[in-house]
Design a protein around this motif. Structure first.
Motif, mmCIF file in Angstrom:
data_model
loop_
_atom_site.group_PDB
_atom_site.id
_atom_site.type_symbol
_atom_site.label_atom_id
_atom_site.label_comp_id
_atom_site.label_asym_id
_atom_site.label_seq_id
_atom_site.Cartn_x
_atom_site.Cartn_y
_atom_site.Cartn_z
ATOM 1 N N THR A 180 0.659 9.170 -1.829
ATOM 2 C CA THR A 180 0.501 7.767 -1.424
ATOM 3 C C THR A 180 -0.618 7.111 -2.205
ATOM 4 O O THR A 180 -1.673 7.722 -2.428
ATOM 5 C CB THR A 180 0.188 7.665 0.079
ATOM 6 N N VAL A 181 -0.391 5.865 -2.607
ATOM 7 C CA VAL A 181 -1.445 5.055 -3.247
ATOM 8 C C VAL A 181 -1.483 3.689 -2.569
ATOM 9 O O VAL A 181 -0.491 3.232 -1.976
ATOM 10 C CB VAL A 181 -1.220 4.884 -4.765
ATOM 11 N N TYR A 182 -2.650 3.023 -2.681
ATOM 12 C CA TYR A 182 -2.863 1.725 -2.051
ATOM 13 C C TYR A 182 -3.381 0.739 -3.099
ATOM 14 O O TYR A 182 -4.230 1.089 -3.929
ATOM 15 C CB TYR A 182 -3.888 1.826 -0.919
ATOM 16 N N LEU A 183 -2.894 -0.480 -3.037
ATOM 17 C CA LEU A 183 -3.359 -1.558 -3.916
ATOM 18 C C LEU A 183 -3.819 -2.728 -3.059
ATOM 19 O O LEU A 183 -3.102 -3.142 -2.130
ATOM 20 C CB LEU A 183 -2.255 -2.007 -4.862
ATOM 21 N N THR A 184 -5.014 -3.269 -3.373
ATOM 22 C CA THR A 184 -5.556 -4.392 -2.607
ATOM 23 C C THR A 184 -6.093 -5.446 -3.563
ATOM 24 O O THR A 184 -6.797 -5.123 -4.532
ATOM 25 C CB THR A 184 -6.683 -3.925 -1.668
ATOM 26 N N LYS A 207 -1.049 -9.135 -0.271
ATOM 27 C CA LYS A 207 -2.274 -8.743 -0.956
ATOM 28 C C LYS A 207 -2.568 -7.253 -0.854
ATOM 29 O O LYS A 207 -3.419 -6.744 -1.585
ATOM 30 C CB LYS A 207 -3.462 -9.537 -0.413
ATOM 31 N N HIS A 208 -1.889 -6.581 0.039
ATOM 32 C CA HIS A 208 -2.100 -5.149 0.216
ATOM 33 C C HIS A 208 -0.739 -4.450 0.176
ATOM 34 O O HIS A 208 0.164 -4.808 0.931
ATOM 35 C CB HIS A 208 -2.794 -4.872 1.548
ATOM 36 N N HIS A 234 -7.242 -21.024 -10.592
ATOM 37 C CA HIS A 234 -8.541 -21.240 -11.209
ATOM 38 C C HIS A 234 -8.329 -21.069 -12.711
ATOM 39 O O HIS A 234 -7.734 -20.079 -13.141
ATOM 40 C CB HIS A 234 -9.580 -20.243 -10.694
ATOM 41 N N PRO A 235 -8.815 -22.001 -13.532
ATOM 42 C CA PRO A 235 -8.500 -21.912 -14.962
ATOM 43 C C PRO A 235 -9.182 -20.762 -15.681
ATOM 44 O O PRO A 235 -8.758 -20.373 -16.759
ATOM 45 C CB PRO A 235 -8.995 -23.259 -15.511
ATOM 46 N N SER A 236 -10.249 -20.193 -15.086
ATOM 47 C CA SER A 236 -10.948 -19.093 -15.745
ATOM 48 C C SER A 236 -11.741 -18.300 -14.716
ATOM 49 O O SER A 236 -12.825 -18.715 -14.303
ATOM 50 C CB SER A 236 -11.891 -19.618 -16.839
ATOM 51 N N THR A 237 -11.190 -17.170 -14.297
ATOM 52 C CA THR A 237 -11.877 -16.321 -13.328
ATOM 53 C C THR A 237 -11.357 -14.897 -13.513
ATOM 54 O O THR A 237 -10.778 -14.559 -14.543
ATOM 55 C CB THR A 237 -11.650 -16.821 -11.886
ATOM 56 N N ALA A 238 -11.573 -14.034 -12.529
ATOM 57 C CA ALA A 238 -11.089 -12.659 -12.605
ATOM 58 C C ALA A 238 -10.805 -12.148 -11.203
ATOM 59 O O ALA A 238 -11.466 -12.524 -10.238
ATOM 60 C CB ALA A 238 -12.115 -11.757 -13.298
ATOM 61 N N GLU A 239 -9.807 -11.323 -11.115
ATOM 62 C CA GLU A 239 -9.432 -10.665 -9.861
ATOM 63 C C GLU A 239 -9.896 -9.212 -9.922
ATOM 64 O O GLU A 239 -9.720 -8.534 -10.937
ATOM 65 C CB GLU A 239 -7.913 -10.718 -9.692
ATOM 66 N N THR A 240 -10.523 -8.743 -8.852
ATOM 67 C CA THR A 240 -10.898 -7.334 -8.747
ATOM 68 C C THR A 240 -9.880 -6.628 -7.861
ATOM 69 O O THR A 240 -9.730 -6.965 -6.687
ATOM 70 C CB THR A 240 -12.308 -7.171 -8.160
ATOM 71 N N VAL A 241 -9.178 -5.673 -8.429
ATOM 72 C CA VAL A 241 -8.128 -4.943 -7.726
ATOM 73 C C VAL A 241 -8.659 -3.574 -7.311
ATOM 74 O O VAL A 241 -9.296 -2.873 -8.109
ATOM 75 C CB VAL A 241 -6.887 -4.769 -8.615
ATOM 76 N N GLN A 242 -8.401 -3.209 -6.065
ATOM 77 C CA GLN A 242 -8.727 -1.869 -5.591
ATOM 78 C C GLN A 242 -7.470 -1.006 -5.662
ATOM 79 O O GLN A 242 -6.411 -1.379 -5.147
ATOM 80 C CB GLN A 242 -9.253 -1.887 -4.160
ATOM 81 N N PHE A 243 -7.580 0.135 -6.308
ATOM 82 C CA PHE A 243 -6.470 1.082 -6.453
ATOM 83 C C PHE A 243 -6.960 2.406 -5.874
ATOM 84 O O PHE A 243 -7.940 2.983 -6.356
ATOM 85 C CB PHE A 243 -6.102 1.218 -7.927
ATOM 86 N N ALA A 244 -6.313 2.893 -4.836
ATOM 87 C CA ALA A 244 -6.855 4.050 -4.106
ATOM 88 C C ALA A 244 -5.752 4.998 -3.670
ATOM 89 O O ALA A 244 -4.568 4.643 -3.595
ATOM 90 C CB ALA A 244 -7.641 3.569 -2.887
ATOM 91 N N THR A 245 -6.172 6.213 -3.396
ATOM 92 C CA THR A 245 -5.348 7.206 -2.741
ATOM 93 C C THR A 245 -6.232 7.902 -1.719
ATOM 94 O O THR A 245 -7.408 7.549 -1.579
ATOM 95 C CB THR A 245 -4.774 8.215 -3.754
#
Length: 530
Positions: A180-184, A207-208, A234-245
């Protein structure tokens, strides 16, 4: 909305990674620094092989394309299509506005006398732009499963409110009953562009998202089709993704933003530099029409058709006329940097050369040399040298550094010297500030601009604003003469006396302004120089 055409999803993933890796140049390994675009390196080849291997893993696992998600992915095959007119009624366009389309390539090229030549010139300009704007931090790099999570560490981008496949996701662990893996995410949602048998996917369009399977190879195949859709514009930003098991977690960023729109200059395809077509000379004048006339006469001796843009804030302006001269009148005493802004704002050529109005062109003022280094390197601006009436030649090369200083502000350090010599151009070096005789890429100089509050004097301030925006060089083989500033008191004209009064008379309010600019605008608490 038109239906999306079904295409091979594997090809989309493969082409996306290959294109993202296409423009990679290896860093230099010697102390002599080459700032020209480099060719593909061994590191480039290694990164590309790793990306392709990640895509080709698990070829025996079958999958079914999820059309409603896959059709949103970019295919690098944009088309120019207008909405069809379904019916005609009065004011129909106001009630039911249609999408219109204008094919720029056909409209422009069909009237051009040399369409193939201009296409070649445009491609060459774009290639040069891509090389100048290349950033190694944009190259996709995969962190192979040491944790045991595999994920991209950099180089993943999505346009605002668009969808991409997240490259390189994987899980490398020992066989167990269930994997199992999780993405947030916080600024977007996850989905899958295709479904794989024996894989459970929960949280599609949210989102999850949780993916699990008793078969590790099936789960890894499913991870190759995980998509991310940006939902917060937003024209210029960043998304922080959590990838977990279970027992492990990792984080990576997805850059969200519009792509940089290139600014290319159609100056004609030339084997040799046509200075009149690609360079405009800009200057500002105040109470020195005699000096300005000498400057113009000297320019015309060597460059008879180059455009000269003049900003003039005299109280009683005189006419300055002649072929290829643009004379702009400003409010009286508006100032030095305001004049620079005005003059540079009117330049339409690829490069702008800044000169003071008391400079004199000579046989050593070879603008072709400046153009050559700007064309062949990543430099945005290059300074020359100024020869004083005494015979001394100055280049005014300085380095600028900012040291973090905590809550009270930072420290500005200004030093004479330069960073390194430019390989292939032995007369040129890289620095942060150069003399008041420089040529720059017009749009880059316009981006930085000149603080119009600096009315009487200013030079360093422009290069402080340019720090981090402009890549600057200095070449001592392009020389302009400086008229003598030494005059006996009884020989000075009324204009010279008035100029000196404006130029050199300082006041406490002027000092306060400079302190405010450095302290408040630039947030410095101290400044050091030599």
């Amino acid at each position: 909305m038109r239906a999306c055409h079904k295409k091979s999803l594997g090809l989309i993933v493969l082409s996306g990674l290959v294109l993202a890796l296409f423009y990679v140049w290896s860093p230099g390994t010697s102390s002599g620094v080459d700032i020209q675009p480099r060719q593909r390196s061994e590191i480039h080849e290694l990164l590309e092989r790793k990306a392709l291997n990640a895509i080709s893993d698990y070829p025996d696992i079958t999958y079914n394309i999820k059309e409603d998600v896959a059709c949103r992915l970019a295919r690098n095959t944009c088309v120019c299509l207008a909405d069809k007119e379904s019916f005609r009624l009065p004011f129909a366009n106001l009630l039911f506005p249609r999408v219109w389309a204008h094919k720029l390539d056909l409209a422009f090229l069909k009237k051009h006398p040399d369409p193939e030549g201009v296409k070649q010139h445009r491609a060459q300009e774009y290639s040069s732009f891509q090389k100048r704007s290349y950033n190694p931090a944009d190259v996709p790099i995969l962190a192979e499963a040491n944790s045991p999570l595999q994920y991209p560490t950099q180089g993943v981008e999505v346009r605002p409110l668009k969808t991409i496949i997240i490259p390189g996701l994987g899980l490398k662990e020992k066989t167990r009953p269930n994997h199992t893996v999780y993405l947030t995410a916080t600024q977007g949602t996850f989905d899958v562009a295709a479904t794989v048998g024996m894989v459970s996917v929960k949280g599609e369009g949210e989102k999850h998202m949780i993916l699990s399977s008793p078969l590790l190879s099936a789960l890894n195949k499913q991870l190759q089709f995980v998509t991310y859709t940006n939902t917060v514009f937003h024209p210029s930003t960043a998304e922080t993704v959590q990838f977990a098991t279970e027992g492990h977690q990792s984080f990576f960023t997805i850059k969200v933003g519009h792509r940089i729109i290139p600014k290319l200059y159609n100056s004609g395809y030339q084997r040799e530099y046509n200075i009149s077509a690609i360079v405009t000379i800009a200057t500002k004048t105040f109470l020195r029409y005699d000096k300005l006339k000498e400057l113009i006469d000297s320019i015309r001796q060597y460059y008879p058709t180059v455009t000269i843009v003049i900003a003039d804030d005299n109280e009683h302006p005189q006419q300055v006329t002649g072929p290829h001269i643009e004379h702009y009148i400003m409010p009286f005493g508006k100032g030095w940097f305001a004049g620079r802004n005005l003059a540079v704002s009117q330049v339409t050529t690829k490069y702008v050369l800044w000169v003071d109005d008391d400079f004199i062109f000579t046989a050593n003022t070879k603008l072709e040399n400046m153009v050559d280094i700007l064309e062949k390197t990543t430099l945005d601006l290059v300074g020359g040298a100024v020869r004083e009436a005494t015979g001394y030649t100055a280049t005014y090369r300085h380095t600028i550094s900012v040291e973090e200083g905590g809550e009270e502000g930072d420290c500005l350090h200004f030093r004479k010297g330069y960073h390194h010599v430019i390989e292939g151009f032995p007369n040129c070096v890289v620095a942060d500030a150069v003399i008041n005789f420089f040529m720059g890429r017009t749009y880059k100089v316009q981006q930085v601009g000149f603080d119009p509050r600096l009315a009487r004097r200013g030079h360093l301030e422009f290069f402080i604003d340019a720090l981090g925006y402009l890549h600057i060089g200095s070449c001592h083989d392009v020389i302009v003469n400086h008229t003598s500033k030494i005059h006996l008191p009884w020989t000075k004209t009324e204009s010279q006396k008035a100029y000196e009064k404006f130029r050199y008379t300082s006041s406490s309010s002027e000092s306060d302004l400079y302190n405010e600019i450095f302290y408040f605008k630039n947030r410095f608490k101290c400044m050091t120089s030599n």
